[in-house]
Design an enzyme around this catalytic site. Structure first.
Site, PDB file in Angstrom:
ATOM      1  N   LYS A 181       0.839  -1.204   0.000  1.00 24.50           N
ATOM      2  CA  LYS A 181       0.000   0.000   0.000  1.00 24.50           C
ATOM      3  C   LYS A 181       0.872   1.251   0.000  1.00 24.50           C
ATOM      4  O   LYS A 181       0.657   2.171  -0.791  1.00 24.50           O
ATOM      5  CB  LYS A 181      -0.910   0.009   1.240  1.00 24.50           C
ATOM      6  CG  LYS A 181      -1.609   1.330   1.468  1.00 24.50           C
ATOM      7  CD  LYS A 181      -2.491   1.309   2.687  1.00 24.50           C
ATOM      8  CE  LYS A 181      -1.829   1.732   3.970  1.00 24.50           C
ATOM      9  NZ  LYS A 181      -1.539   3.164   4.097  1.00 24.50           N
ATOM     10  N   ASN A 182       1.858   1.276   0.890  1.00 21.87           N
ATOM     11  CA  ASN A 182       2.627   2.512   1.060  1.00 21.87           C
ATOM     12  C   ASN A 182       3.600   2.780  -0.087  1.00 21.87           C
ATOM     13  O   ASN A 182       4.195   3.854  -0.149  1.00 21.87           O
ATOM     14  CB  ASN A 182       3.380   2.491   2.398  1.00 21.87           C
ATOM     15  CG  ASN A 182       2.432   2.732   3.564  1.00 21.87           C
ATOM     16  OD1 ASN A 182       1.246   3.006   3.359  1.00 21.87           O
ATOM     17  ND2 ASN A 182       2.956   2.634   4.777  1.00 21.87           N
ATOM     18  N   ARG A 200      -5.050  10.186   4.217  1.00 18.59           N
ATOM     19  CA  ARG A 200      -4.024  11.171   4.491  1.00 18.59           C
ATOM     20  C   ARG A 200      -2.966  11.245   3.387  1.00 18.59           C
ATOM     21  O   ARG A 200      -2.433  12.314   3.075  1.00 18.59           O
ATOM     22  CB  ARG A 200      -3.371  10.789   5.813  1.00 18.59           C
ATOM     23  CG  ARG A 200      -2.322  11.722   6.248  1.00 18.59           C
ATOM     24  CD  ARG A 200      -1.563  11.215   7.443  1.00 18.59           C
ATOM     25  NE  ARG A 200      -0.188  11.686   7.334  1.00 18.59           N
ATOM     26  CZ  ARG A 200       0.182  12.913   7.603  1.00 18.59           C
ATOM     27  NH1 ARG A 200      -0.688  13.785   8.047  1.00 18.59           N
ATOM     28  NH2 ARG A 200       1.430  13.294   7.436  1.00 18.59           N
ATOM     29  N   CYS A 254      -5.847   7.964   9.173  1.00 20.83           N
ATOM     30  CA  CYS A 254      -5.808   7.334  10.490  1.00 20.83           C
ATOM     31  C   CYS A 254      -5.670   8.381  11.593  1.00 20.83           C
ATOM     32  O   CYS A 254      -4.893   9.320  11.470  1.00 20.83           O
ATOM     33  CB  CYS A 254      -4.598   6.406  10.592  1.00 20.83           C
ATOM     34  SG  CYS A 254      -4.881   4.788   9.894  1.00 20.83           S
ATOM     35  N   ARG A 291      -0.151  14.478  13.205  1.00 26.60           N
ATOM     36  CA  ARG A 291       0.376  14.235  11.861  1.00 26.60           C
ATOM     37  C   ARG A 291       0.381  15.477  10.970  1.00 26.60           C
ATOM     38  O   ARG A 291      -0.350  15.558   9.981  1.00 26.60           O
ATOM     39  CB  ARG A 291      -0.375  13.086  11.197  1.00 26.60           C
ATOM     40  CG  ARG A 291      -0.251  11.809  11.974  1.00 26.60           C
ATOM     41  CD  ARG A 291      -0.879  10.635  11.274  1.00 26.60           C
ATOM     42  NE  ARG A 291       0.010  10.046  10.295  1.00 26.60           N
ATOM     43  CZ  ARG A 291      -0.257   8.907   9.660  1.00 26.60           C
ATOM     44  NH1 ARG A 291      -1.366   8.265   9.894  1.00 26.60           N
ATOM     45  NH2 ARG A 291       0.592   8.409   8.804  1.00 26.60           N
ATOM     46  N   ASP A 299       4.493   0.658  12.082  1.00 29.03           N
ATOM     47  CA  ASP A 299       3.335  -0.030  11.497  1.00 29.03           C
ATOM     48  C   ASP A 299       3.244  -1.501  11.918  1.00 29.03           C
ATOM     49  O   ASP A 299       2.280  -2.181  11.555  1.00 29.03           O
ATOM     50  CB  ASP A 299       3.374   0.062   9.964  1.00 29.03           C
ATOM     51  CG  ASP A 299       2.937   1.431   9.463  1.00 29.03           C
ATOM     52  OD1 ASP A 299       2.502   2.256  10.287  1.00 29.03           O
ATOM     53  OD2 ASP A 299       3.041   1.678   8.246  1.00 29.03           O
ATOM     54  N   ILE A 353       7.370   7.278  17.087  1.00 29.51           N
ATOM     55  CA  ILE A 353       7.028   7.991  15.846  1.00 29.51           C
ATOM     56  C   ILE A 353       5.724   8.792  15.989  1.00 29.51           C
ATOM     57  O   ILE A 353       5.663   9.960  15.631  1.00 29.51           O
ATOM     58  CB  ILE A 353       6.885   7.008  14.650  1.00 29.51           C
ATOM     59  CG1 ILE A 353       8.102   6.082  14.571  1.00 29.51           C
ATOM     60  CG2 ILE A 353       6.657   7.772  13.341  1.00 29.51           C
ATOM     61  CD1 ILE A 353       9.373   6.700  14.079  1.00 29.51           C
ATOM     62  N   ARG A 358      -8.542  -0.558   4.193  1.00 24.98           N
ATOM     63  CA  ARG A 358      -7.626   0.427   3.610  1.00 24.98           C
ATOM     64  C   ARG A 358      -6.264  -0.187   3.321  1.00 24.98           C
ATOM     65  O   ARG A 358      -5.525   0.337   2.500  1.00 24.98           O
ATOM     66  CB  ARG A 358      -7.416   1.620   4.562  1.00 24.98           C
ATOM     67  CG  ARG A 358      -8.625   2.503   4.710  1.00 24.98           C
ATOM     68  CD  ARG A 358      -8.286   3.738   5.549  1.00 24.98           C
ATOM     69  NE  ARG A 358      -6.954   4.211   5.235  1.00 24.98           N
ATOM     70  CZ  ARG A 358      -6.020   4.480   6.140  1.00 24.98           C
ATOM     71  NH1 ARG A 358      -6.278   4.356   7.417  1.00 24.98           N
ATOM     72  NH2 ARG A 358      -4.833   4.886   5.776  1.00 24.98           N
TER      73      ARG A 358
HETATM   74  C1  UD1 Z   1       4.133   6.907   6.537  1.00 23.14           C
HETATM   75  C2  UD1 Z   1       3.316   5.678   6.289  1.00 23.14           C
HETATM   76  C3  UD1 Z   1       2.728   5.162   7.596  1.00 23.14           C
HETATM   77  C4  UD1 Z   1       3.828   4.959   8.632  1.00 23.14           C
HETATM   78  C5  UD1 Z   1       4.695   6.210   8.769  1.00 23.14           C
HETATM   79  C6  UD1 Z   1       5.914   5.999   9.647  1.00 23.14           C
HETATM   80  C7  UD1 Z   1       2.499   6.039   4.029  1.00 23.14           C
HETATM   81  C8  UD1 Z   1       1.349   6.328   3.144  1.00 23.14           C
HETATM   82  N1  UD1 Z   1       2.246   6.024   5.357  1.00 23.14           N
HETATM   83  O1  UD1 Z   1       3.248   7.898   7.072  1.00 23.14           O
HETATM   84  O2  UD1 Z   1       2.079   3.908   7.322  1.00 23.14           O
HETATM   85  O3  UD1 Z   1       3.250   4.663   9.888  1.00 23.14           O
HETATM   86  O4  UD1 Z   1       5.170   6.627   7.472  1.00 23.14           O
HETATM   87  O5  UD1 Z   1       6.686   4.972   9.174  1.00 23.14           O
HETATM   88  O6  UD1 Z   1       3.606   5.796   3.565  1.00 23.14           O
HETATM   89  N2  UD1 Z   1       5.857  14.768  10.770  1.00 23.14           N
HETATM   90  C9  UD1 Z   1       5.929  16.112  11.033  1.00 23.14           C
HETATM   91  N3  UD1 Z   1       5.770  16.975   9.988  1.00 23.14           N
HETATM   92  C10 UD1 Z   1       5.533  16.541   8.716  1.00 23.14           C
HETATM   93  C11 UD1 Z   1       5.465  15.174   8.461  1.00 23.14           C
HETATM   94  C12 UD1 Z   1       5.636  14.301   9.513  1.00 23.14           C
HETATM   95  O7  UD1 Z   1       6.139  16.528  12.166  1.00 23.14           O
HETATM   96  O8  UD1 Z   1       5.399  17.388   7.820  1.00 23.14           O
HETATM   97  C13 UD1 Z   1       6.023  13.814  11.882  1.00 23.14           C
HETATM   98  C14 UD1 Z   1       4.800  12.921  12.110  1.00 23.14           C
HETATM   99  O9  UD1 Z   1       3.830  13.554  12.919  1.00 23.14           O
HETATM  100  C15 UD1 Z   1       5.434  11.720  12.760  1.00 23.14           C
HETATM  101  C16 UD1 Z   1       6.801  11.616  12.060  1.00 23.14           C
HETATM  102  O10 UD1 Z   1       7.053  12.909  11.521  1.00 23.14           O
HETATM  103  O11 UD1 Z   1       5.652  11.967  14.128  1.00 23.14           O
HETATM  104  C17 UD1 Z   1       6.883  10.605  10.977  1.00 23.14           C
HETATM  105  O12 UD1 Z   1       5.786  10.736  10.116  1.00 23.14           O
HETATM  106  P1  UD1 Z   1       5.878  10.387   8.560  1.00 23.14           P
HETATM  107  O13 UD1 Z   1       7.063   9.531   8.280  1.00 23.14           O
HETATM  108  O14 UD1 Z   1       5.702  11.627   7.783  1.00 23.14           O
HETATM  109  O15 UD1 Z   1       4.568   9.487   8.381  1.00 23.14           O
HETATM  110  P2  UD1 Z   1       3.702   9.428   7.085  1.00 23.14           P
HETATM  111  O16 UD1 Z   1       4.575   9.676   5.908  1.00 23.14           O
HETATM  112  O17 UD1 Z   1       2.477  10.210   7.255  1.00 23.14           O
END
Ligand code: UD1
Length: 420
Positions: free
Chosen positions: A22-23, A92, A116, A121, A307, A329, A399
């Site tokens: 998925k990711n 998201r 989620c 986030r 995850d 995380i 999902r």
């Molecule tokens: C992706 C994965 C999700 C997984 C996560 C962490 C997809 C579609 N989803 O989510 O399944 O659980 O990586 O491995 O690939 N953060 C900020 N600012 C930002 C972006 C992120 O502060 O602009 C923070 C988030 O709140 C979190 C951390 O960074 O604490 C990591 O998040 P991130 O790696 O961005 O997660 P996703 O990409 O949303």
């Protein structure tokens, strides 16, 4: 809302084919916004989030056609740059349209994401990176609106303050069509980042360093047609391995690159599983073996994936001894804990850690799924619990897990979908 009714107590045994990730699928499908030429994708999982991505593409003027069980042909140029709230609120990852749209059309309007409910986030890292590449932003009516001076982004050296998977992906996609060189420092290293880079390269992008914490992208004028097969889902594979393990069964996962699961396999072996890997499969045997407690701290790849945290908690809940699981995380990712406690697990939350004291058995109960991976942990718990478990709100599960009931039944589990 659909529910799962699960009758627990059978050891899962057999073989399971792992679907496309998925990711990896979500960014790759949205990366097709970067070209007007035809792209053929294989190993695309049949999931709700994937359908949402295709809907987004069509709303933006592109078209797609299913040409095989898991194969799609995506054509046409993007004509609209709007990702509307109705779709974004359900997924998201729609934020992944922001980079490609800004790079290809010079402007985008993307609703702030939903998905989620595992913490706040934010998307500040996505926005900041694109700003450094010359984009301007406005936030109005719940929409992020980007624009560029001359219709094109330019290369920049971007230091990501925090490791972000989709943040890195958005910037990689945008940089592929930017003028000049972009260097992303403190980049995410997940296998799905590598897969997106390989896909972009198949379309003609010039990328180096994917899989390390520094990715260099030399922008090109145009990306072109390609045919690509999406990497398989390490989280889905890990979920079946843990389900087999928690039920003291034996499973072979096919169609999975074992190296993508290295950080998980290390912990499964520590928990006393017999694990054997081949080029494209993983065998796990837990028959007549006790589950040993294992401490887990989630971290960006190559650390233990957040995850897989919820699923691993079921193992620790049934282990011979005590352990702790620390989530680094996301700040609100223990919503499965109260539900597992209702099933008889001995767990207590202390800040961002959960202390687990192993119990001999879990007992069936009515439980509520709250996010994708929490749902997976409740399904695993239901499969090993005594009696019947009803998992409510399984739309989260749809999902991220392709044909879950079919796959679990093929392994000997008893699970029924109750539609209401
Ligand atoms: C992706 C994965 C999700 C997984 C996560 C962490 C997809 C579609 N989803 O989510 O399944 O659980 O990586 O491995 O690939 N953060 C900020 N600012 C930002 C972006 C992120 O502060 O602009 C923070 C988030 O709140 C979190 C951390 O960074 O604490 C990591 O998040 P991130 O790696 O961005 O997660 P996703 O990409 O949303």
């Amino acid at each position: 809302m659909d529910k799962f009714e699960i009758v627990g107590g059978k050891a899962l045994q057999g073989e399971v084919n792992i679907s496309g990730a998925k990711n990896a699928a979500l960014p790759i499908i949205l990366a097709t916004l970067l070209t007007s030429e035809t792209v053929i994708l294989h190993n695309v999982p049949d999931l709700r989030d994937v359908k949402t991505c295709f809907k987004l593409l069509t709303m933006m003027g592109k078209s797609y056609e299913q040409i095989g069980d898991n194969s799609f042909k995506i054509s046409n140029a993007v004509t609209s740059n709007i990702a509307p709230y109705e779709l974004v609120k359900t997924m998201r990852a729609s934020i992944l349209a922001l980079g490609p749209l800004t790079a290809y059309l010079g402007a985008a309007e993307v609703s702030l994401p939903g998905g989620c409910a595992i913490g706040a986030r934010p998307v500040d890292l996505h926005v900041k990176g694109l700003q450094e590449m010359g984009a301007q932003f406005e936030l109005t009516d719940g929409y992020i609106r980007s624009s560029t001076h001359d219709g094109r982004l330019h290369g920049a050296t971007i230091m990501m303050d925090k490791v972000s998977v989709t943040g890195t992906e958005n910037l990689m996609m945008a940089a592929s069509l930017a003028q000049g060189t972009t260097i992303i420092e403190n980049a995410a290293r997940e296998p799905e980042i590598v897969d997106l880079a390989l896909f972009l390269k198949a379309m003609g992008a010039n990328i180096k360093g994917e899989g390390s914490d520094t990715i260099t992208i030399e922008g090109v004028e145009k990306l072109h047609e390609c045919e690509y097969s999406i990497v398989s889902d390490r989280i889905e594979a890990g979920t079946y391995l843990i389900a087999a393990m928690a039920s003291h069964g034996e499973v072979v996962c096919h169609n999975i690159l074992p190296s993508t699961l290295d950080p998980v396999l290390v912990k499964l072996k520590k928990a006393n599983a017999l694990v054997e890997v081949k080029d494209n499969s993983i065998y796990l045997d837990m028959r007549n073996r006790d589950i040993l407690p294992v401490d887990i701290i989630t971290a960006p790849h190559p650390g233990f994936p957040t995850d897989m945290q919820a699923q691993f908690m079921v193992l620790n809940a049934l282990a011979k001894g005590s352990s702790s699981i620390t989530e680094t995380i996301f700040e609100n990712r223990f919503m499965h804990v109260p539900e597992l406690i209702r099933m008889g697990a001995n767990l207590s939350i202390q800040g961002n850690s959960v202390h687990c004291i192993g119990v001999d058995t879990l007992k069936g109960a009515q439980v509520m799924a709250t996010d994708l991976r929490a749902s997976a942990s409740l399904v695993i718990a239901g499969l090993v619990a005594q009696g019947t478990t009803v998992v409510d709100r399984i739309y989260h599960m749809d999902r991220g897990y392709e044909h879950i009931e079919r796959k679990i039944r093929a392994l000997g589990g008893t699970i029924e979908r109750i539609s209401s």
